[in-house]
Design an enzyme around this catalytic site. Sequence first.
Site, PDB file in Angstrom:
ATOM      1  N   HIS A  35      18.717  20.068 -11.137  1.00  0.00           N
ATOM      2  CA  HIS A  35      17.705  19.091 -11.553  1.00  0.00           C
ATOM      3  C   HIS A  35      17.148  18.391 -10.315  1.00  0.00           C
ATOM      4  CE1 HIS A  35      15.823  16.397 -14.509  1.00  0.00           C
ATOM      5  NE2 HIS A  35      16.121  15.400 -13.696  1.00  0.00           N
ATOM      6  N   MET A  39       9.913  11.554  -7.072  1.00  0.00           N
ATOM      7  CA  MET A  39       9.399  10.198  -7.339  1.00  0.00           C
ATOM      8  C   MET A  39       8.415   9.797  -6.249  1.00  0.00           C
ATOM      9  SD  MET A  39      12.939   8.301  -8.343  1.00  0.00           S
ATOM     10  CE  MET A  39      14.229   9.142  -9.277  1.00  0.00           C
ATOM     11  N   MET A  68       8.270  12.437 -11.571  1.00  0.00           N
ATOM     12  CA  MET A  68       8.019  11.033 -11.909  1.00  0.00           C
ATOM     13  C   MET A  68       6.958  10.553 -10.933  1.00  0.00           C
ATOM     14  SD  MET A  68      12.002  10.064 -12.553  1.00  0.00           S
ATOM     15  CE  MET A  68      12.529  11.554 -11.709  1.00  0.00           C
TER      16      MET A  68
HETATM   17  C1  DX5 Z   1      16.492   9.044 -12.880  1.00  0.00           C
HETATM   18  C2  DX5 Z   1      16.581  10.535 -12.786  1.00  0.00           C
HETATM   19  C3  DX5 Z   1      17.879  11.140 -13.190  1.00  0.00           C
HETATM   20  C4  DX5 Z   1      19.038  10.737 -12.328  1.00  0.00           C
HETATM   21  C5  DX5 Z   1      20.267  10.679 -13.173  1.00  0.00           C
HETATM   22  O1  DX5 Z   1      15.165   8.651 -12.706  1.00  0.00           O
HETATM   23  O2  DX5 Z   1      15.588  11.149 -13.579  1.00  0.00           O
HETATM   24  O3  DX5 Z   1      17.766  12.556 -13.210  1.00  0.00           O
HETATM   25  O4  DX5 Z   1      19.285  11.642 -11.292  1.00  0.00           O
HETATM   26  O5  DX5 Z   1      21.273  10.134 -12.417  1.00  0.00           O
HETATM   27  P1  DX5 Z   1      22.651   9.675 -13.070  1.00  0.00           P
HETATM   28  O6  DX5 Z   1      23.280  10.905 -13.656  1.00  0.00           O
HETATM   29  O7  DX5 Z   1      23.412   9.138 -11.898  1.00  0.00           O
HETATM   30  O8  DX5 Z   1      22.343   8.654 -14.107  1.00  0.00           O
HETATM   31 ZN    ZN Z   2      15.611  13.373 -13.792  1.00  0.00          ZN
END
Ligand code: DX5
Ligand code: ZN
Length: 215
Positions: A35, A39, A68
């Site tokens: 994943h 951002m 994002m």
């Molecule tokens: C947040 C991201 C997530 C993040 C999740 O904006 O989209 O993918 O990496 O991180 P954890 O698992 O630490 O909540």
């Molecule tokens: Zn994410």
Amino acid sequence: MKIPKLKISPSILAADFGRLNEEIKSIEPYADFLHVDVMDGHFVPNITFGYTILNCIKSKLPLDCHLMIENPAKHIHHFIESGAARIATHVELGEEMTKLSLETTKQFGKPAGVAISPKTPVEELFPYFGLADYFVIMTVVPGFGGQEFMREELSKVSYLREKFPEVEIVIDGGMNTATAPLAIKAGADNLVAGSFVFRSDDRIKAIEFLKSLEK
Ligand code: DX5
Ligand code: ZN
């Protein structure tokens, strides 16, 4: 109704970027996707990286890109050229941009998803039923890893699962031993896990735990 295979998608957001490829290697044989959280400092307050970093990733795992960013449609071709296996963009950008992003990704022959932030009503996903290949339900406010799981967002998962038994539902944010079982119970079939995997003393054990939740 098909019995979906549970997929585990470690998020590199929680990895050490200075040794990214080693970090990825440590989980590669056990994961289904990598994943990749992109951002831009506009759509979310944080800035991570762009497609130039995707070019540096050496992995056999499909890159599950979660954009994002504002105006994602403008950048999608770069992410595809840099190795994205599939791309999700945010419903909060509005219908015109979301449809354009879905179309653009599909034009490249790649699956396209729609992500939804906490507090955005699930109804905003309605225009993309039948168009999107998967939905990403955010259970933290997008922007940062390591946040607390927002349990109330699970109602979006159960709603979608009931309406669309076949569609892939990704849960993103706050996964751990307590919250992942709730996500599965609600109907998620792909768990994104950043801190839980990369900040764990035993990453393999962490992934194996998530996999063991398969129904
Ligand atoms: C947040 C991201 C997530 C993040 C999740 O904006 O989209 O993918 O990496 O991180 P954890 O698992 O630490 O909540
Ligand atoms: Zn994410």
